[in-house]
Scaffold this motif. Structure first.
Motif, PDB file in Angstrom:
ATOM      1  N   LEU A 105       6.141  26.195  24.377  1.00  0.00           N
ATOM      2  CA  LEU A 105       7.074  25.196  23.875  1.00  0.00           C
ATOM      3  C   LEU A 105       8.517  25.509  24.287  1.00  0.00           C
ATOM      4  O   LEU A 105       9.224  24.642  24.818  1.00  0.00           O
ATOM      5  CB  LEU A 105       6.985  25.121  22.340  1.00  0.00           C
ATOM      6  CG  LEU A 105       7.865  24.031  21.716  1.00  0.00           C
ATOM      7  CD1 LEU A 105       7.463  22.664  22.197  1.00  0.00           C
ATOM      8  CD2 LEU A 105       7.834  24.119  20.203  1.00  0.00           C
ATOM      9  N   SER A 106       8.938  26.738  24.059  1.00  0.00           N
ATOM     10  CA  SER A 106      10.311  27.091  24.410  1.00  0.00           C
ATOM     11  C   SER A 106      10.557  26.879  25.886  1.00  0.00           C
ATOM     12  O   SER A 106      11.570  26.264  26.278  1.00  0.00           O
ATOM     13  CB  SER A 106      10.598  28.543  24.055  1.00  0.00           C
ATOM     14  OG  SER A 106      10.744  28.663  22.669  1.00  0.00           O
ATOM     15  N   ALA A 107       9.677  27.346  26.695  1.00  0.00           N
ATOM     16  CA  ALA A 107       9.821  27.174  28.141  1.00  0.00           C
ATOM     17  C   ALA A 107       9.940  25.692  28.483  1.00  0.00           C
ATOM     18  O   ALA A 107      10.780  25.269  29.274  1.00  0.00           O
ATOM     19  CB  ALA A 107       8.625  27.783  28.858  1.00  0.00           C
ATOM     20  N   MET A 108       9.111  24.906  27.819  1.00  0.00           N
ATOM     21  CA  MET A 108       9.127  23.465  28.070  1.00  0.00           C
ATOM     22  C   MET A 108      10.491  22.848  27.732  1.00  0.00           C
ATOM     23  O   MET A 108      11.058  22.070  28.499  1.00  0.00           O
ATOM     24  CB  MET A 108       8.056  22.810  27.208  1.00  0.00           C
ATOM     25  CG  MET A 108       8.024  21.318  27.358  1.00  0.00           C
ATOM     26  SD  MET A 108       6.727  20.630  26.303  1.00  0.00           S
ATOM     27  CE  MET A 108       6.972  18.912  26.646  1.00  0.00           C
ATOM     28  N   ILE A 109      10.975  23.239  26.583  1.00  0.00           N
ATOM     29  CA  ILE A 109      12.262  22.665  26.155  1.00  0.00           C
ATOM     30  C   ILE A 109      13.399  23.140  27.036  1.00  0.00           C
ATOM     31  O   ILE A 109      14.304  22.370  27.388  1.00  0.00           O
ATOM     32  CB  ILE A 109      12.518  23.002  24.677  1.00  0.00           C
ATOM     33  CG1 ILE A 109      11.421  22.334  23.853  1.00  0.00           C
ATOM     34  CG2 ILE A 109      13.907  22.556  24.250  1.00  0.00           C
ATOM     35  CD1 ILE A 109      11.607  22.407  22.398  1.00  0.00           C
TER      36      ILE A 109
ATOM     37  N   LEU B  80       8.639  19.226  15.790  1.00  0.00           N
ATOM     38  CA  LEU B  80       9.230  18.302  16.762  1.00  0.00           C
ATOM     39  C   LEU B  80      10.540  17.693  16.249  1.00  0.00           C
ATOM     40  O   LEU B  80      11.509  17.557  16.985  1.00  0.00           O
ATOM     41  CB  LEU B  80       8.233  17.189  17.106  1.00  0.00           C
ATOM     42  CG  LEU B  80       7.157  17.564  18.113  1.00  0.00           C
ATOM     43  CD1 LEU B  80       6.189  16.414  18.330  1.00  0.00           C
ATOM     44  CD2 LEU B  80       7.770  17.978  19.460  1.00  0.00           C
ATOM     45  N   GLU B  81      10.529  17.368  14.987  1.00  0.00           N
ATOM     46  CA  GLU B  81      11.744  16.776  14.417  1.00  0.00           C
ATOM     47  C   GLU B  81      12.903  17.778  14.446  1.00  0.00           C
ATOM     48  O   GLU B  81      14.010  17.452  14.900  1.00  0.00           O
ATOM     49  CB  GLU B  81      11.467  16.321  12.972  1.00  0.00           C
ATOM     50  CG  GLU B  81      12.600  15.485  12.406  1.00  0.00           C
ATOM     51  CD  GLU B  81      12.316  15.001  10.975  1.00  0.00           C
ATOM     52  OE1 GLU B  81      11.123  14.907  10.598  1.00  0.00           O
ATOM     53  OE2 GLU B  81      13.295  14.742  10.246  1.00  0.00           O
ATOM     54  N   VAL B  82      12.598  18.991  14.001  1.00  0.00           N
ATOM     55  CA  VAL B  82      13.639  20.020  13.982  1.00  0.00           C
ATOM     56  C   VAL B  82      14.139  20.300  15.390  1.00  0.00           C
ATOM     57  O   VAL B  82      15.350  20.364  15.637  1.00  0.00           O
ATOM     58  CB  VAL B  82      13.096  21.302  13.322  1.00  0.00           C
ATOM     59  CG1 VAL B  82      14.010  22.496  13.621  1.00  0.00           C
ATOM     60  CG2 VAL B  82      12.969  21.096  11.821  1.00  0.00           C
ATOM     61  N   ILE B  83      13.226  20.424  16.307  1.00  0.00           N
ATOM     62  CA  ILE B  83      13.625  20.653  17.701  1.00  0.00           C
ATOM     63  C   ILE B  83      14.454  19.491  18.230  1.00  0.00           C
ATOM     64  O   ILE B  83      15.420  19.681  18.965  1.00  0.00           O
ATOM     65  CB  ILE B  83      12.368  20.887  18.575  1.00  0.00           C
ATOM     66  CG1 ILE B  83      11.817  22.287  18.286  1.00  0.00           C
ATOM     67  CG2 ILE B  83      12.684  20.732  20.052  1.00  0.00           C
ATOM     68  CD1 ILE B  83      10.523  22.583  19.001  1.00  0.00           C
TER      69      ILE B  83
ATOM     70  N   LEU C 113      13.784  31.683  18.054  1.00  0.00           N
ATOM     71  CA  LEU C 113      13.996  32.110  16.667  1.00  0.00           C
ATOM     72  C   LEU C 113      13.479  31.067  15.684  1.00  0.00           C
ATOM     73  O   LEU C 113      12.960  31.409  14.617  1.00  0.00           O
ATOM     74  CB  LEU C 113      15.487  32.378  16.425  1.00  0.00           C
ATOM     75  CG  LEU C 113      15.991  33.711  17.006  1.00  0.00           C
ATOM     76  CD1 LEU C 113      17.511  33.756  17.009  1.00  0.00           C
ATOM     77  CD2 LEU C 113      15.417  34.896  16.209  1.00  0.00           C
ATOM     78  N   VAL C 114      13.639  29.812  16.046  1.00  0.00           N
ATOM     79  CA  VAL C 114      13.114  28.764  15.161  1.00  0.00           C
ATOM     80  C   VAL C 114      11.589  28.877  15.086  1.00  0.00           C
ATOM     81  O   VAL C 114      10.995  28.748  14.002  1.00  0.00           O
ATOM     82  CB  VAL C 114      13.526  27.358  15.646  1.00  0.00           C
ATOM     83  CG1 VAL C 114      12.744  26.267  14.925  1.00  0.00           C
ATOM     84  CG2 VAL C 114      15.015  27.153  15.446  1.00  0.00           C
TER      85      VAL C 114
END
Lengths: 212, 212, 212, 212
Positions: free
Chosen positions: A84-88, A161-164, A204-205
């Motif tokens: 996920l992090s990599a994706m974002i 997803l919302e938080v991100i 961290l999230v």
DNA sequence: AATGAATGAGCGTTCATTCAT
DNA sequence: AATGAATGAACGCTCATTCAT
């Protein structure tokens, strides 16, 4: 079905480019149709012939800017990511690249929400829809990646997803402000520190800030 | 009976109320001084006598809205909280309450940043300062609470505050949109589900979304 | 048939004519741009397109009136005169002719000095310069004639020119008032008695009123 | 017969003084009733109660300025003169003294002619009459002196008076401009060179500039 | 009588829109 | 199809005049 009026595509493109840039820079009201016509090197009359009135021109500019991104967008950026992090991070890096490449279009879309209230109700709906569609696209691209995650009890994919979404949104604004203040930046590499900072925060999230 | 004052406070208040509401609803340019005067049930001339020109009137409206919150604000809301999440929840609940109580003022301040570029340069500086001051106040109130936390390696208080900033900011906008779409809501209790949802998310940010 | 020009000379001329007449009749402040537009049978907007603002319009009117005389002026009137009195009479007769031919222009220039203080500073300088130039021209034309005269002890050419200046100036005003009161006068011949009267007076100034 | 409203003479005088000064300095249109009221230390309402409207106030100021001179004027200045030149010199010196003593009043009257056209027709007639009366007075004072002169054939007293009128009028304007440019001048003695210059010119007019 | 807060008609100016060419 | 000259409604603002106190 209806026979389209013969329109010169080059001229229309110039008008839209000018409109995008000027509306993005100055906002809706302070931008004059005269200005747009001049920058597009066409007559004012033609602007009205092609776009009916100022409001429609604004809407067309918005749509064109949106199309620009929709056409150009490379979905593999989202899809070929390890986690996920990599994706974002990839997505953010990609967005910055687009922002560097199409600054006017980017800015216009960023300010569109805000100018909604200054447009007649009919336009507002259109703008609204466009943004919902954008949001849906992002969700669609992210969902499969998030689906693979192992969530803690009480946590859901939708929550994350919302938080991100809030964080990346806030970050995009931060980056936009940064770029506006540093016009000498033209390469994505120069933004790498900010991107890495975002990566850290997202990690961290995922895992949590607090010991315990 | 009432002595005629050099500045009739009732009239001035009506003008400011009208200005706050209309500027908030329509933005700076599309709002006309005539409109404000009419809504305040005074003559156009009087508006200019009290506020010199449209720009000053906007600034006065902004200041009044800000004052409204500064005066009313109850710092103990921030201070008497068990932990960070509780504090933010309290703060958010409190902000929603203010938003319900002073919707026009709230909206005006929310849109002020955005209208900055449409205001003369002098006003922009003022608006900027106001927002910096607001941000500083929030930081000041939060810092002691965050300082007590035990951070994981690589995590810092500043990172957490920034992330929380993005989330609460996004959430405030979400709530504002929600309230605008549901004008029948008048009591904080009706917003409790959203507040609890935010609480959950913040807790998850603290401890992490992902297993392991 | 007539090609639409960027500046339609007929319209511009109508605007200037209207401006000259109305400014001359009413002065700067009491004349409204609306009035001028109406009298010129154009829209108010066009007046501003052609002349930027009211002040520039006034200046343009002044310049046009001045040009009118500068273009038309026949220097031989001054040059082909037997003596000083004849020269001044010729010049005066010529001025009356111009006044009959271009009464509005004449009036505008006559009142321009006076309206100076009511114009923005920038215009004042322009007006000033125009009048100095006019005065210089008159001096230049008169000097050679006066130089030929044989002055009494204590008398100088400069003194005589100054005195003659006061007298002709006063007389021009007298004539202007007379023409304003007698609009039926259209031919220079009808003014001949006044001109002869001035001739007599100038002769007397040269030779003296008093016996001995 | 009609009972006059009880008017405070001190206040009325202050209003008139202020009106005279401000109308003289700025002209009719650019002077605001607000300004006059403030300078007179009375309310704006009172100005309207005493003078009905701005136009009447202007007329009253004009009348007051005129009265000032009519009251103060010392006819012996004209009467006790050896000859015509001496008389005019005395009169001019006296006028300069009045101009130094009552500069605002003097200026107002000097500019009144010019502002006539900016006033409604009714006022113009009044101003006209005032100036005619002034002129008549001067003539009346001069006539006995001129009557004693021995005129050359073809010269008449009326001619000489007219010519002298033009010259003194021109000279008064010249002096007024000079005083405006040299506000440090407060004493008549400082103007003596100009007065002597005028004397020379008048003598030359009497006896002639030209040899033979 | 006296005040000055309040009014609103009217000004100069702008700019989206129209239309003759 | 294309132009840009022309329009006029509408804006921000001023100031002579009114009128409640």
């Amino acid at each position: 079905m209806t026979k389209r009026l013969p329109e010169d595509p080059a001229k229309k493109a110039r008008m839209l480019t000018a409109a995008i840039q000027l509306f993005a820079e100055q906002g809706y009201e302070p931008t004059h149709v005269d200005q747009i016509a001049q920058q597009a090197a066409v007559s004012k009359g033609l602007v009205f012939k092609y776009f009916t009135n100022k409001e429609q021109l604004y809407l067309a500019a918005l749509t064109a800017a949106n199309q620009q991104f929709m056409t150009v967008i490379d979905r593999t950026v989202w899809q070929n990511s390890a986690d996920l992090s990599a994706m974002i991070i990839n997505a953010t890096r990609y967005k910055i690249q687009l922002q560097l490449q199409f600054p006017a279009e980017f800015n216009l879309l960023m300010t569109a929400f805000v100018h909604q209230q200054q447009l007649p109700a009919s336009s507002q709906a259109y703008v609204q829809k466009m943004f919902v569609a954008n949001h849906d696209l992002t969700s669609e691209l992210m969902t499969p990646v998030v689906a693979l995650l192992q969530f803690k009890p009480g946590a859901t994919a939708a929550d994350l997803l919302e938080v991100i979404g809030y964080i990346t949104n806030g970050y995009i604004h931060k980056i936009q402000r940064y770029l506006a203040a540093h016009p000498e930046i033209t390469k994505i590499e120069q933004m790498e520190p900010l991107i890495q900072d975002l990566a850290t925060k997202l990690k961290l999230v995922e895992s949590g800030f607090i010991q315990g």
